[in-house]
Design a protein around this motif. Structure first.
Motif, short mmCIF file in Angstrom:
data_model
loop_
_atom_site.label_atom_id
_atom_site.label_comp_id
_atom_site.label_asym_id
_atom_site.label_seq_id
_atom_site.Cartn_x
_atom_site.Cartn_y
_atom_site.Cartn_z
N MET A 92 0.84 -1.21 0.00
CA MET A 92 0.00 0.00 0.00
C MET A 92 0.87 1.25 0.00
N SER A 93 1.96 1.23 0.78
CA SER A 93 2.85 2.40 0.83
C SER A 93 3.50 2.62 -0.52
N LEU A 94 3.84 1.53 -1.19
CA LEU A 94 4.44 1.62 -2.53
C LEU A 94 3.47 2.31 -3.49
N ILE A 95 2.21 1.87 -3.47
CA ILE A 95 1.19 2.44 -4.37
C ILE A 95 0.98 3.92 -4.04
N LEU A 96 1.10 4.24 -2.75
CA LEU A 96 0.83 5.61 -2.28
C LEU A 96 2.03 6.55 -2.54
N THR A 98 4.71 6.29 -4.33
CA THR A 98 5.25 6.45 -5.69
C THR A 98 4.32 7.32 -6.53
N GLY A 99 3.16 7.66 -5.94
CA GLY A 99 2.19 8.46 -6.70
C GLY A 99 1.38 7.60 -7.66
N LEU A 100 1.55 6.27 -7.60
CA LEU A 100 0.81 5.39 -8.51
C LEU A 100 -0.69 5.55 -8.33
N SER A 101 -1.13 5.68 -7.07
CA SER A 101 -2.57 5.80 -6.81
C SER A 101 -3.13 7.03 -7.51
N ALA A 102 -2.39 8.17 -7.42
CA ALA A 102 -2.86 9.40 -8.07
C ALA A 102 -2.87 9.24 -9.59
N ARG A 103 -1.87 8.52 -10.11
CA ARG A 103 -1.82 8.31 -11.56
C ARG A 103 -3.00 7.43 -12.01
#
Ligand SMILES: [Zn+2]
Length: 433
Positions: A92-96, A98-103
């Motif tokens: 979850m921290s990785l997704i958060l 790295t900005g992946l979630s926003a992308r």
């Protein structure tokens, strides 16, 4: 544990409250021999020379080899209780961060309509999490189970069902996620409104799962053994339960674990017996198990479990509503969003729920262990079997399911939804109905 599992966990937390079951052994998630016809090494182990334990304690002998397997498997499961938790936080921290979630949120905007944007975002988010978790998931969910002789599926069959679960999460998961972002946008007390709204949703899921979701994976039918069925129906009668709600399921399709459970609400309320239990337990042992499930059924443990879950969700979300905004203010540059009502905040909410559900474990599991003890007492009162028979049923769960009958007290306190098997064995042995 993949984040789609966390969304599923919130759903399931509501459902598990409903599906209180006897599977103390499942605590260490294991299984046993499939039906006698498929006796494998494991069965041979359990039938050979008695194990190290003193004769007085053992009612169902276990070979030294099987004991070694049980110890290794329990150790692995105890490690995985923590490893699984930290893997969830890491993914979850990785997704958060790295900005992946926003992308993903920005990509999802191709769907234009807000509801569809959220649904597409949820699908992308759940799939991204599934892929990041995949190696750990295959290791724990397939390889370990296969290594200990429990897995009855090929990898392709296991993966197929897993992807079906993923699809169901995307289809059903949009309801709570849409509700969540709707109330976050509309009111500061979103945690309260969402908790309230999750009650009818939870009831909907508990009613639906046994008749719509579970049959996608397994076949549920009336008991094939008519004599056993007659015995259980007369027990159900005695307990004041309509007999038509007792089913057997071909659980050996996936795993040779032994289990039974009660689930559903209103017309979908039912007691389900695994074929693996029918194949390995005597009629009296099954009567004891059925008595236990009937106890859950009659003492409304489904509703009580649901109440515990809702209180947990309300408490967890209230804390999140206090703790999340300062975190967003602190890391908004990295996250790529600066408001909680931005869909991209979902992994952050999952992280908080994961931490809080980990911290709340002793409370939710404590409530569950209390209900399990009540169901054990009810089973002794209604089934009329001897303490030795009930003790054998529990011991068999330990032997067949490679379940540690005597876990470290801290592990039991924090993680066990059922009392340790040794405690249940000494309770039934000393209980006088
Ligand atoms: Zn139970």
């Amino acid at each position: 544990m993949p984040a789609y599992k966390h969304i599923l966990t919130s759903l399931l937390l509501l459902t598990v409250a409903a599906a209180v079951c006897l599977d103390a052994a499942a605590e260490t998630t294991d299984s046993t021999l499939a039906a006698p016809s498929t006796l494998t090494g494991a069965a041979a182990d359990s039938l050979s020379a008695p194990a190290a334990e003193s004769a007085a304690d053992v009612v169902y002998p276990m070979s030294a080899e099987r004991r070694a397997k049980l110890i290794a498997y329990s150790k692995l499961n105890n490690i995985w209780r923590f490893a699984g938790f930290f893997i969830t936080l890491a993914v979850m921290s990785l997704i958060l961060f790295t900005g992946l979630s926003a992308r993903l949120r920005t990509w999802a905007r191709v769907a234009r309509r807000k509801f569809l944007v959220l649904w597409l975002f949820l699908a992308l988010f759940v799939i991204a999490d599934y892929l990041l978790n995949f190696p750990f998931h295959v290791y724990r969910g397939f390889l370990v189970e296969a290594k200990y002789g429990f897995m009855n599926q090929t990898f392709i069959a296991w993966l197929g069902e897993d992807l079906l679960g993923l699809a169901i999460t995307i289809v059903v998961g949009i309801i709570p996620v849409w509700l969540l972002y709707l109330v976050i946008e509309k009111t500061r007390r979103w945690w309260l409104w969402f908790s309230a709204a999750s009650i009818p949703f939870a009831v909907f899921v508990i009613v639906l799962v046994p008749v719509v979701i579970s049959p996608l994976f397994n076949k549920f039918e009336p008991l094939q053994d008519k004599q056993l069925e007659a015995e259980i129906l007369s027990l159900a009668d005695e307990a004041g339960i309509e007999g038509s709600h007792v089913f057997q399921v071909n659980a050996s399709k996936q795993s040779s674990k032994i289990n039974a459970y009660v689930t559903g609400l209103f017309s979908t309320r039912r007691i389900v017996l695994y074929d693996t239990m029918i194949d390995n337990f005597t009629g009296d042992e099954i009567k004891f198990v059925m008595g236990h499930e009937m106890g859950h059924y009659l003492m409304h443990h489904i509703w009580k479990g649901l109440a515990v879950a809702i209180i947990f969700i309300a408490g967890g979300l209230w804390l999140s509503s206090r703790l999340i905004p300062p975190v967003i203010r602190r890391f908004q540059g990295r996250f790529g969003f600066n408001r909680l009502d931005d869909f991209a905040s979902l992994p952050l909410i999952v992280i908080f729920l994961a931490i809080l559900s980990f911290l709340f474990n002793p409370i939710t599991n404590g409530c569950s262990r209390h209900m399990e003890r009540q169901a054990d007492r009810f089973a002794m009162d209604i089934s009329g079997v001897s303490g030795e028979t009930a003790a054998t049923a529990f011991d068999k769960l330990s032997v067949f399911n490679l379940s540690d009958p005597d876990p470290h007290p801290a592990i039991e306190f924090w993680f066990y939804s059922h009392p340790a098997l040794n405690k249940r064995i000494s309770f039934v042995r000393n209980y006088r109905p």
